[in-house]
Scaffold this motif. Structure first.
Motif, PDB file in Angstrom:
ATOM      1  N   LEU A   1      56.890  35.550  40.592  1.00 20.02           N
ATOM      2  CA  LEU A   1      56.975  37.139  40.480  1.00 20.02           C
ATOM      3  C   LEU A   1      56.005  37.862  41.052  1.00 20.02           C
ATOM      4  N   ASN A   2      56.586  39.311  41.345  1.00 21.64           N
ATOM      5  CA  ASN A   2      55.303  40.260  41.795  1.00 21.64           C
ATOM      6  C   ASN A   2      54.240  40.648  40.760  1.00 21.64           C
ATOM      7  N   VAL A   3      53.491  39.586  40.325  1.00 21.49           N
ATOM      8  CA  VAL A   3      52.374  40.072  39.473  1.00 21.49           C
ATOM      9  C   VAL A   3      51.158  39.799  40.199  1.00 21.49           C
ATOM     10  N   LYS A   4      50.283  40.829  40.116  1.00 24.85           N
ATOM     11  CA  LYS A   4      48.939  40.720  40.714  1.00 24.85           C
ATOM     12  C   LYS A   4      47.983  40.905  39.830  1.00 24.85           C
ATOM     13  N   ILE A   5      47.204  39.524  40.120  1.00 21.67           N
ATOM     14  CA  ILE A   5      46.169  39.730  38.891  1.00 21.67           C
ATOM     15  C   ILE A   5      44.956  39.984  39.442  1.00 21.67           C
ATOM     16  N   CYS A   6      44.048  40.660  38.831  1.00 17.30           N
ATOM     17  CA  CYS A   6      42.757  41.066  39.195  1.00 17.30           C
ATOM     18  C   CYS A   6      41.764  40.347  38.180  1.00 17.30           C
ATOM     19  N   GLY A   7      41.020  39.367  38.583  1.00 16.11           N
ATOM     20  CA  GLY A   7      39.985  38.751  37.962  1.00 16.11           C
ATOM     21  C   GLY A   7      38.888  39.482  38.261  1.00 16.11           C
TER      22      GLY A   7
ATOM     23  N   LEU B   1      60.294  41.588  36.593  1.00 17.62           N
ATOM     24  CA  LEU B   1      61.573  41.152  36.754  1.00 17.62           C
ATOM     25  C   LEU B   1      62.551  42.306  36.712  1.00 17.62           C
ATOM     26  N   THR B   2      62.063  43.596  36.137  1.00 19.24           N
ATOM     27  CA  THR B   2      62.786  44.625  36.253  1.00 19.24           C
ATOM     28  C   THR B   2      62.478  45.425  37.762  1.00 19.24           C
ATOM     29  N   GLY B   3      61.855  44.703  38.873  1.00 15.54           N
ATOM     30  CA  GLY B   3      61.689  45.259  40.036  1.00 15.54           C
ATOM     31  C   GLY B   3      60.252  45.987  40.051  1.00 15.54           C
ATOM     32  N   HIS B   4      59.446  45.971  39.443  1.00 15.07           N
ATOM     33  CA  HIS B   4      58.079  46.705  39.544  1.00 15.07           C
ATOM     34  C   HIS B   4      56.961  45.518  39.981  1.00 15.07           C
ATOM     35  N   ILE B   5      56.139  46.275  40.421  1.00 18.84           N
ATOM     36  CA  ILE B   5      54.911  45.303  41.149  1.00 18.84           C
ATOM     37  C   ILE B   5      53.738  45.747  40.054  1.00 18.84           C
ATOM     38  N   ALA B   6      53.535  44.505  39.339  1.00 21.42           N
ATOM     39  CA  ALA B   6      52.631  44.770  38.138  1.00 21.42           C
ATOM     40  C   ALA B   6      51.108  44.177  38.604  1.00 21.42           C
ATOM     41  N   PHE B   7      50.212  45.001  38.241  1.00 17.88           N
ATOM     42  CA  PHE B   7      48.855  44.636  38.648  1.00 17.88           C
ATOM     43  C   PHE B   7      48.297  44.478  36.972  1.00 17.88           C
ATOM     44  N   ALA B   8      47.897  43.312  36.772  1.00 16.22           N
ATOM     45  CA  ALA B   8      47.232  42.935  35.497  1.00 16.22           C
ATOM     46  C   ALA B   8      45.809  42.971  35.625  1.00 16.22           C
ATOM     47  N   SER B   9      44.906  43.513  34.940  1.00 17.68           N
ATOM     48  CA  SER B   9      43.484  43.262  35.203  1.00 17.68           C
ATOM     49  C   SER B   9      42.692  43.134  34.003  1.00 17.68           C
TER      50      SER B   9
ATOM     51  N   LYS C   1      56.489  54.220  43.525  1.00 14.87           N
ATOM     52  CA  LYS C   1      56.448  54.570  42.142  1.00 14.87           C
ATOM     53  C   LYS C   1      56.787  53.179  41.382  1.00 14.87           C
ATOM     54  N   LYS C   2      56.914  52.237  42.138  1.00 14.56           N
ATOM     55  CA  LYS C   2      57.300  50.958  41.294  1.00 14.56           C
ATOM     56  C   LYS C   2      56.102  50.152  41.111  1.00 14.56           C
ATOM     57  N   ILE C   3      54.858  50.524  41.690  1.00 13.18           N
ATOM     58  CA  ILE C   3      53.384  49.878  40.785  1.00 13.18           C
ATOM     59  C   ILE C   3      53.348  50.377  39.507  1.00 13.18           C
ATOM     60  N   VAL C   4      52.996  49.351  38.793  1.00 12.31           N
ATOM     61  CA  VAL C   4      52.603  49.433  37.324  1.00 12.31           C
ATOM     62  C   VAL C   4      51.397  48.671  37.138  1.00 12.31           C
ATOM     63  N   ALA C   5      50.694  49.147  35.909  1.00 14.67           N
ATOM     64  CA  ALA C   5      49.386  48.318  35.941  1.00 14.67           C
ATOM     65  C   ALA C   5      49.189  48.101  34.228  1.00 14.67           C
ATOM     66  N   LEU C   6      48.624  46.988  33.930  1.00  9.60           N
ATOM     67  CA  LEU C   6      48.297  46.650  32.656  1.00  9.60           C
ATOM     68  C   LEU C   6      46.931  46.194  32.503  1.00  9.60           C
ATOM     69  N   GLU C   7      46.447  46.534  31.349  1.00  7.62           N
ATOM     70  CA  GLU C   7      44.904  46.213  30.889  1.00  7.62           C
ATOM     71  C   GLU C   7      44.751  45.676  29.676  1.00  7.62           C
ATOM     72  N   ALA C   8      43.649  44.886  29.542  1.00 11.55           N
ATOM     73  CA  ALA C   8      43.499  44.444  28.086  1.00 11.55           C
ATOM     74  C   ALA C   8      42.125  44.829  27.542  1.00 11.55           C
ATOM     75  N   ASP C   9      42.065  46.057  27.252  1.00 13.70           N
ATOM     76  CA  ASP C   9      40.900  46.701  26.776  1.00 13.70           C
ATOM     77  C   ASP C   9      39.741  46.417  27.398  1.00 13.70           C
ATOM     78  N   LEU C  10      39.859  46.359  28.850  1.00 14.81           N
ATOM     79  CA  LEU C  10      38.825  46.263  29.774  1.00 14.81           C
ATOM     80  C   LEU C  10      38.702  47.331  30.813  1.00 14.81           C
ATOM     81  N   GLY C  11      39.740  48.368  30.943  1.00 10.39           N
ATOM     82  CA  GLY C  11      40.018  48.997  32.089  1.00 10.39           C
ATOM     83  C   GLY C  11      38.850  49.892  32.477  1.00 10.39           C
ATOM     84  N   LYS C  12      37.939  50.234  31.808  1.00  5.33           N
ATOM     85  CA  LYS C  12      36.780  50.873  32.040  1.00  5.33           C
ATOM     86  C   LYS C  12      35.844  50.014  32.934  1.00  5.33           C
ATOM     87  N   SER C  13      35.953  48.746  32.472  1.00  9.56           N
ATOM     88  CA  SER C  13      35.187  47.790  33.345  1.00  9.56           C
ATOM     89  C   SER C  13      35.770  47.590  34.686  1.00  9.56           C
TER      90      SER C  13
END
Lengths: 279, 316
Positions: free
Chosen positions: B101-107, B70-78, B25-37
């Protein structure tokens, strides 16, 4: 009146003590960010010693978070941490040294009480927004307070965060703008005029409150109003004086990051003494 | 010729995110208007409350991911690799990497794989600029299965990670049952004449080159450098043992990339593995538009035939 005279008196005394701690960190000849640390000090006193949920354990999960996006003014937080017992008085004398716990800019790994790594300007509000979203996701009622510099509003990322904060209706997020009107090299109006600041934040969808950032009652009332506001984040625009309390430095860019002379240091100590008496 | 099965690495990314989301449940994800790609929107479809559309504002996305971590989540930013590395570089540096930090960046759409969009959208520099950051791990999967396993592994790796995912449907060269070990190179083919260190889509190219070389009597060992940082220096040196020469190949700038790291390792290692090593990659050049990915690989000399030539040159 919501707050008693004695409560206000007590907070003013704390603010004077914090300004004394600040001076201790920058003895004659040692460079430090006096101007922006003292302009925000009354807000810091109100946050840490009245408004925020603060615990003995700086990592208590129930705590409210305070992030200095204008990280260079972290000396103001260090002063509060001494009074809260997070760091020792001795630590103050070792600020910005290899074996010290107090770095030149906020570093959560080094300093208990620091919540993030900030100081590269423009980023802290976004970090604060992420924390606010994370806390809300977890069902926490902890809130996030982010201190932003007025010069820092030159950074485009501030406005990215402003947009997103409103989009996500982050009402557990409060941006406090230390509007002291002076940046590193000159007055903000000359460096880069930011225009109608209140209107800008309002148009981005924020609840905006403008106050005298050295008036304790106004500060506390604004923080309470921010807490009561639902459905949007709040920007408190705190009109302040750079170098507040240290008359020789007030309103001067030269004291943004400067070393005091022996005589200025003595004068600063006298001024703190008087602040404590007048509080 | 045996049938080549191709599968989408982007889809592997999206599917792995969803699987992670179900497990934790701690997994979160962020996108910058390219989530479809990037296909991170698969996560958004199943976990809307844990999915943050940040708009076309990568700096804010990365710093907000730091806040979520920083609030305990594992954040995937793509987002696309160029917008996930160079554009928010200082946000990755200051908000994320310094604080570990537990930030996972997807290029995503990495390397030349976004062939039509041209130089602004093709990442030649992402490996170098992510590798130079202290505390940052850099991963580069070769195919669908490896992408999937890497993304899953990223959630368990403490601290920031960068994964480079191709837009291309890549030939499947690993098996579902193969294990991905973070920080360990993987031998894809053994040989006794030369070793080719490859990463990402180039692992397939290297394997194809090895087949061609075999017909000419040259026996090539192919090493998949799937973790570029931290580099498996022992594995790199071990793979060079008994070899006459080495070639590195990556779909990225030859400056500061995987090849540079391999050369640094070999030159500092024992004398027996200080062998002639030639680097292949993008030679200090930006990308360009093309009608097909394959056209670009030819234009930038990254085809199996180019690798064949380079191996022979190294063995000369």
């Amino acid at each position: 009146m919501k707050y008693s005279e004695s409560e206000i008196h007590e907070l003013k005394k704390i603010a004077a003590t914090l300004r004394g701690d600040l001076i201790e960190m920058i003895p004659p000849g040692k460079v430090g960010h006096l101007g922006g640390s003292s302009s925000i000090m009354d807000v810091v006193a109100a946050l840490y010693f009245k408004h925020m949920k603060v615990f003995k354990d700086p990592k208590d999960p129930k705590r409210d978070r305070c992030i200095f996006s204008k990280g260079h003014s972290v000396l103001a937080q260090y002063a509060a941490f001494v009074e809260l017992g997070y760091v020792s008085h001795d630590d103050l004398h070792k600020v910005k040294t290899l074996d010290g716990t107090l770095q030149g800019h906020p570093d959560m790994d080094h300093t208990p009480g620091i919540e993030a790594v900030t100081g590269s300007l423009g980023q802290g509000l976004s970090v604060s927004l992420g924390m606010a979203l994370g806390l809300r996701l977890d069902g926490s009622d902890s809130r996030v307070f982010c201190v932003v510099g007025d010069g820092e509003m030159n950074e485009g990322q501030i406005w990215e965060a402003a947009m997103a904060g409103a989009a996500y209706k982050a009402d557990n997020l409060v941006a406090i703008i230390d509007f002291n009107g002076v940046q590193a090299t000159d007055v903000s109006e000359k460096v880069m005029p930011v225009g109608q600041v209140g209107e800008k934040w309002k148009s981005f969808g924020w609840n905006v409150i403008e106050i005298d950032g050295h008036n304790m009652i106004e500060i506390l009332d604004a923080l309470d109003a921010a807490k009561a506001c639902k459905g949007k984040p709040t920007a408190i625009i705190a009109h302040t004086v750079k170098g507040k309390g240290f008359t020789f430095a007030e309103g001067k860019a030269a004291y943004h990051n400067a070393a005091l002379t022996e005589s200025e240091y003595k004068e600063a100590q006298e001024l703190v003494k008087k602040m404590k008496e007048d509080a | 010729m045996s049938e080549v099965v191709k599968m989408s690495m982007r889809k592997a990314y999206g599917e792995a995110l969803v699987e992670l989301g179900r497990e934790n449940k701690k997994i979160v994800a962020l996108e910058a208007d390219l989530g479809k790609s990037t296909m991170s929107n698969m996560f958004g479809a199943e976990f809307p409350e844990r999915y943050f559309q940040m708009g076309i504002a990568e700096a804010n996305m990365i710093s907000a991911a730091a806040g979520l971590a920083l609030t305990g989540h594992i954040a995937f930013a793509s987002t696309f690799a160029v917008f996930a590395s160079g554009r928010p570089y200082d946000q990755i540096r200051s908000s994320v990497a310094i604080a570990r930090l537990n930030v996972k960046i997807c290029g995503s759409s990495a390397g030349l794989s976004d062939f039509g969009d041209g130089k602004t959208h093709q990442s030649v520099d992402d490996i170098a600029i992510m590798s130079v950051l202290p505390n940052m791990s850099v991963l580069s999967p070769a195919d669908y299965w490896e992408t999937k396993k890497m993304v899953k592994a990223m959630a368990d790796i403490q601290g920031p990670c960068y994964i480079r995912v191709s837009r291309a449907d890549a030939p499947v060269i690993t098996d579902e049952s193969d294990e991905f070990i973070f920080g360990k190179v993987r031998q894809m083919r053994d040989g006794k004449d030369a070793v080719v260190y490859a990463t990402g889509f180039m692992v397939y190219q290297a394997l194809e080159a090895a087949k061609k070389l075999e017909q000419e009597g040259i026996d090539v060992r192919v090493i998949n450098v799937n973790t570029i940082k931290p580099l498996d220096t022992d594995g790199i040196i071990a793979a060079a043992k008994g070899m006459k020469a080495a070639v590195t190949v990556e779909e990225a700038s030859i400056i500061g990339g995987m090849g540079s790291a391999v050369c640094d390792t070999l030159i500092a290692g024992p004398s027996e593995t200080r062998i002639k090593t030639l680097k292949m990659g993008i030679i200090d050049r930006f990308g360009t538009s093309a009608q097909k990915y394959e056209e670009l690989l030819a234009e930038y000399n990254l085809t199996p035939d180019d690798i064949v030539k380079k191996v022979k040159e190294a063995l000369k």
